[in-house]
Enzyme design. Structure first.
Site, PDB file in Angstrom:
ATOM      1  N   LYS A   1       1.896   1.531  -4.984  1.00 39.16           N
ATOM      2  CA  LYS A   1       2.475   1.391  -6.070  1.00 39.16           C
ATOM      3  C   LYS A   1       1.671   1.892  -7.683  1.00 39.16           C
ATOM      4  O   LYS A   1       2.192   2.530  -9.108  1.00 39.16           O
ATOM      5  CB  LYS A   1       2.568   0.413  -6.504  1.00 39.16           C
ATOM      6  CG  LYS A   1       3.540  -0.054  -5.430  1.00 39.16           C
ATOM      7  CD  LYS A   1       3.359  -1.762  -4.643  1.00 39.16           C
ATOM      8  CE  LYS A   1       2.473  -2.281  -4.367  1.00 39.16           C
ATOM      9  NZ  LYS A   1       2.354  -2.340  -3.126  1.00 39.16           N
TER      10      LYS A   1
ATOM     11  N   THR B   1      -6.111 -11.325   4.090  1.00 40.21           N
ATOM     12  CA  THR B   1      -6.924 -11.190   3.152  1.00 40.21           C
ATOM     13  C   THR B   1      -8.638 -11.679   2.894  1.00 40.21           C
ATOM     14  O   THR B   1      -9.299 -11.489   2.612  1.00 40.21           O
ATOM     15  CB  THR B   1      -6.669  -9.984   1.242  1.00 40.21           C
ATOM     16  OG1 THR B   1      -6.007 -11.365   1.116  1.00 40.21           O
ATOM     17  CG2 THR B   1      -5.365  -9.650   2.510  1.00 40.21           C
TER      18      THR B   1
ATOM     19  N   GLY C   1      -4.702  -4.038  -3.277  1.00 37.92           N
ATOM     20  CA  GLY C   1      -5.721  -3.155  -4.221  1.00 37.92           C
ATOM     21  C   GLY C   1      -4.370  -2.088  -4.096  1.00 37.92           C
ATOM     22  O   GLY C   1      -3.870  -1.834  -3.490  1.00 37.92           O
TER      23      GLY C   1
ATOM     24  N   ASP D   1       1.453  -1.307  -0.064  1.00 42.43           N
ATOM     25  CA  ASP D   1      -0.382  -0.179   0.135  1.00 42.43           C
ATOM     26  C   ASP D   1       1.060   1.263  -0.258  1.00 42.43           C
ATOM     27  O   ASP D   1       0.791   2.509   0.384  1.00 42.43           O
ATOM     28  CB  ASP D   1      -0.884  -0.058   0.658  1.00 42.43           C
ATOM     29  CG  ASP D   1      -1.800  -1.380   1.114  1.00 42.43           C
ATOM     30  OD1 ASP D   1      -2.009  -1.647  -0.213  1.00 42.43           O
ATOM     31  OD2 ASP D   1      -1.839  -2.129   2.506  1.00 42.43           O
TER      32      ASP D   1
HETATM   33  P1  GDP Z   1      -0.683  -0.017  -3.711  1.00 41.38           P
HETATM   34  O1  GDP Z   1      -1.276  -0.648  -3.235  1.00 41.38           O
HETATM   35  O2  GDP Z   1       1.167   0.344  -3.116  1.00 41.38           O
HETATM   36  O3  GDP Z   1      -0.955   0.701  -4.853  1.00 41.38           O
HETATM   37  O4  GDP Z   1      -1.220   1.146  -2.472  1.00 41.38           O
HETATM   38  P2  GDP Z   1      -3.188   1.614  -1.890  1.00 41.38           P
HETATM   39  O5  GDP Z   1      -3.177   2.491  -3.723  1.00 41.38           O
HETATM   40  O6  GDP Z   1      -3.657   0.408  -1.615  1.00 41.38           O
HETATM   41  O7  GDP Z   1      -2.455   2.790  -0.924  1.00 41.38           O
HETATM   42  C1  GDP Z   1      -2.286   4.120  -1.859  1.00 41.38           C
HETATM   43  C2  GDP Z   1      -3.093   5.013  -0.427  1.00 41.38           C
HETATM   44  O8  GDP Z   1      -2.663   6.370  -0.617  1.00 41.38           O
HETATM   45  C3  GDP Z   1      -4.057   5.309  -1.856  1.00 41.38           C
HETATM   46  O9  GDP Z   1      -5.436   5.895  -1.148  1.00 41.38           O
HETATM   47  C4  GDP Z   1      -3.221   6.368  -3.175  1.00 41.38           C
HETATM   48  O10 GDP Z   1      -4.612   7.195  -3.598  1.00 41.38           O
HETATM   49  C5  GDP Z   1      -3.072   7.528  -1.550  1.00 41.38           C
HETATM   50  N1  GDP Z   1      -1.509   8.140  -2.364  1.00 41.38           N
HETATM   51  C6  GDP Z   1      -0.775   7.370  -3.353  1.00 41.38           C
HETATM   52  N2  GDP Z   1       0.486   8.046  -3.085  1.00 41.38           N
HETATM   53  C7  GDP Z   1      -0.464   9.638  -2.381  1.00 41.38           C
HETATM   54  C8  GDP Z   1       0.671  10.039  -2.138  1.00 41.38           C
HETATM   55  O11 GDP Z   1       1.836  11.260  -2.504  1.00 41.38           O
HETATM   56  N3  GDP Z   1       0.016  11.501  -0.992  1.00 41.38           N
HETATM   57  C9  GDP Z   1      -1.602  11.392  -0.746  1.00 41.38           C
HETATM   58  N4  GDP Z   1      -1.960  11.908   0.349  1.00 41.38           N
HETATM   59  N5  GDP Z   1      -1.964  10.298  -0.689  1.00 41.38           N
HETATM   60  C10 GDP Z   1      -1.282   9.151  -1.832  1.00 41.38           C
HETATM   61  P1  IMO Z   2      -1.264  -4.301  -2.403  1.00 40.08           P
HETATM   62  O1  IMO Z   2      -1.064  -4.385  -3.566  1.00 40.08           O
HETATM   63  C1  IMO Z   2      -1.294  -4.913   1.915  1.00 40.08           C
HETATM   64  C2  IMO Z   2      -1.241  -8.771   3.861  1.00 40.08           C
HETATM   65  C3  IMO Z   2      -2.123  -9.014   3.863  1.00 40.08           C
HETATM   66  C4  IMO Z   2      -1.377 -10.398   5.172  1.00 40.08           C
HETATM   67  C5  IMO Z   2      -0.414 -11.136   4.652  1.00 40.08           C
HETATM   68  C6  IMO Z   2      -1.012 -11.830   3.744  1.00 40.08           C
HETATM   69  O2  IMO Z   2      -1.900  -3.505  -2.723  1.00 40.08           O
HETATM   70  O3  IMO Z   2       0.466  -3.430  -1.388  1.00 40.08           O
HETATM   71  P2  IMO Z   2      -2.874 -12.767   2.013  1.00 40.08           P
HETATM   72  O4  IMO Z   2      -3.681 -13.016   1.363  1.00 40.08           O
HETATM   73  O5  IMO Z   2      -2.116 -12.470   0.623  1.00 40.08           O
HETATM   74  O6  IMO Z   2      -2.021 -14.645   2.553  1.00 40.08           O
HETATM   75  O7  IMO Z   2      -2.513 -11.969   3.526  1.00 40.08           O
HETATM   76  O8  IMO Z   2       0.018 -10.337   3.404  1.00 40.08           O
HETATM   77  N1  IMO Z   2      -1.034  -8.794   2.453  1.00 40.08           N
HETATM   78  C7  IMO Z   2      -0.763  -7.038   2.026  1.00 40.08           C
HETATM   79  N2  IMO Z   2      -0.597  -6.134   2.601  1.00 40.08           N
HETATM   80  N3  IMO Z   2      -0.971  -4.148   0.931  1.00 40.08           N
HETATM   81  C8  IMO Z   2      -1.391  -5.756  -0.043  1.00 40.08           C
HETATM   82  O9  IMO Z   2      -0.865  -5.795  -1.440  1.00 40.08           O
HETATM   83  C9  IMO Z   2      -1.522  -6.752   0.404  1.00 40.08           C
HETATM   84  N4  IMO Z   2      -1.284  -8.420  -0.048  1.00 40.08           N
HETATM   85  C10 IMO Z   2      -1.450  -9.194   1.032  1.00 40.08           C
HETATM   86  O10 IMO Z   2      -2.618  -8.124   4.397  1.00 40.08           O
HETATM   87  O11 IMO Z   2      -0.613  -9.100   6.055  1.00 40.08           O
HETATM   88 MG    MG Z   3      -2.829  -1.503  -1.397  1.00 36.01          MG
END
Ligand code: GDP
Ligand code: IMO
Ligand code: MG
Length: 425
Positions: free
Chosen positions: A16, A128, A40, A13
């Site tokens: 990316k 998850t 996600g 998260d």
């Molecule tokens: P990912 O899984 O690595 O693609 O990240 P997620 O989408 O799960 O979580 C990142 C969150 O941070 C999302 O809600 C993005 O919209 C938000 N986000 C990403 N870059 C920035 C930033 O530079 N500033 C802020 N405030 N939010 C950001």
């Molecule tokens: P993105 O791509 C954050 C975490 C789960 C749990 C562990 C194992 O959005 O960064 P799983 O369901 O994969 O067997 O769960 O990994 N986990 C993540 N945490 N971002 C993710 O993906 C994750 N995908 C799995 O919360 O701790």
């Molecule tokens: Mg994510």
């Protein structure tokens, strides 16, 4: 750069999806190579938010080829819902392809994910519950069902009957759960197979040909380095290889294709699920980061654990992935928090200092984070578009992070939108 990998450098998260979406404006192909809908990835464009789980984050560009490589696991039902969500937002999926070698997440994988977590009780991993671990278990057990099988009804039927019978035995006799009606599962999933058949193509070949034709390719990591099955905080990890090395095996291309590897991190740290988190903040500042940063899971909605930037884990990522640069997101979230701390090492109860992230969690028992304190900032930086526009305190924070992790910060996120990014060479 022709071929770049974008990889998570913390516990997921990190933003990316946003970084891929930005870089995809100059790419012709975006490839996912591992994980499944445990991921996600959020992309925000012109105020519209897209939450992607398996579809590569290049999908918002109508001409970009979006590929799902062999190392991914696909829940067909959930995947079709994701395609529908995109169609509802007028996003075309005509350039999407799925490798026939991808493994299918079956309903028993999802059930068994929940049952095994329940069985672990307090020692649960905090998955998850998307069936990811059980689907990869079957892959390595060599009894998995692949996308090729799903789109060939007779082959699918045979495999679903044999693996389904074994799963029913485990569900009923080990866990005391309720068996699946295999004929009903076969009927439902055969229908999904029909809907997915036109997307199936050899992603290894498509990626190779694109590279030969000089096209720009982006490999989109899911999860993150500290969730890697070998180099993460085992057993609190996911069941795939989210590190840069996993991209080649998960796509079916050689390492010589890769020109650049970008890590993504937040300017602080978060984690969902259980497992060690040395710089975690269980206090008012941690709550503030969660609320200001909107730190609630994209996939499960769970509140994310929050803490200071941990240079030990990001330096670990720099080494394990061979990072050329780091995209540092969410710097804006640190606004108004007062002094900022950065974890530079861990101190064990016997006074030993750990500078490298250890191989076993037992080594982290009772460690205290060693912090460096840097001045914070109160200015709104969400409108900054160049490094020079940032307050001096922000510049100093970034420069210190670069020194500590031994890698340049090549992008800085100051907001969730595509445009809210500072690019540096
Ligand atoms: P990912 O899984 O690595 O693609 O990240 P997620 O989408 O799960 O979580 C990142 C969150 O941070 C999302 O809600 C993005 O919209 C938000 N986000 C990403 N870059 C920035 C930033 O530079 N500033 C802020 N405030 N939010 C950001
Ligand atoms: P993105 O791509 C954050 C975490 C789960 C749990 C562990 C194992 O959005 O960064 P799983 O369901 O994969 O067997 O769960 O990994 N986990 C993540 N945490 N971002 C993710 O993906 C994750 N995908 C799995 O919360 O701790
Ligand atoms: Mg994510």
């Amino acid at each position: 750069m022709p071929s770049s990998i974008v990889i998570g450098s913390q516990w997921g998260d990190e933003g990316k999806g946003k970084v891929i979406d930005i870089l995809a404006s100059q790419a012709e192909v975006v490839v996912r190579s591992q994980g499944g809908n445990n991921a996600g990835h959020t992309v925000v464009n012109n105020g519209v938010t897209y939450k992607l789980h398996v579809v590569p984050s290049g999908i918002l560009y109508p001409d970009t080829l979006c590929l799902i490589g062999a190392g991914v696991v696909i829940d067909p039902k959930n995947f079709l819902e994701e395609l529908q969500m995109l169609k509802d937002k007028n996003i075309s999926t005509k350039n999407l392809k799925i490798d026939p070698r991808t493994h299918v997440v079956m309903p028993w994988h999802i059930l068994l994910d929940g049952l095994s977590e329940q069985f672990r009780g307090n020692s649960d991993i905090g998955t998850t519950k998307r069936g990811i671990g059980p689907a990869y278990m079957d892959k390595y057990e060599r009894c998995g069902i692949r996308m090729y099988d799903l789109v060939h009804p007779e082959i699918f039927r045979q495999k679903a009957l044999s693996t389904g019978a074994l799963k029913n035995k485990i569900i009923t006799e080990v866990y005391g759960g309720e068996a699946f009606d295999l004929e009903a599962v076969i009927a439902e999933y055969t229908e999904y197979g029909k809907q997915l058949a036109s997307y199936v193509d050899d992603v290894s070949v498509l990626t190779y040909e694109a590279n030969k034709a000089g096209k720009t390719i982006l490999f989109e990591g899911a999860q993150a380095t500290l969730l890697d099955i070998d180099f993460g905080t085992y057993p609190y990890v996911t069941s795939s290889h989210p590190v840069s090395g996993g991209v080649c095996t998960g796509t079916g291309v050689g390492p010589k294709m890769i020109d650049r590897i970008i890590g993504v991190a937040k300017a602080y740290t978060t984690r969902v699920g259980k497992g060690p988190f040395p710089s975690e903040l269980n206090d008012e500042i941690g709550d503030k980061i969660r609320n200001i940063g909107g730190e609630f899971g994209t996939t499960t909605g769970r509140p994310r654990r929050t803490g200071w930037f941990d240079a030990v884990i990001v330096r670990h990522s720099v080494r394990v992935n061979g990072l050329d640069g780091l995209a540092l997101n969410k710097l804006d979230t640190l606004c108004g928090l007062g002094d900022l701390k950065v974890c530079v090492a861990y101190k064990k109860p016997d006074g030993t200092i750990l500078k490298n992230f250890p191989a076993a969690l037992e080594e982290l028992d009772g460690v205290e984070p060693v912090y460096e304190t840097l001045p914070g900032f109160t200015e709104d930086i969400s409108g900054c578009r160049s490094f020079d526009e940032l307050p001096e305190t922000c510049k100093a924070y970034i420069k210190r992070v670069e020194e500590l992790i031994e890698c340049p910060v090549c992008m800085i996120g100051v907001g969730p939108d595509r445009t809210q990014t500072i690019e540096r060479n």
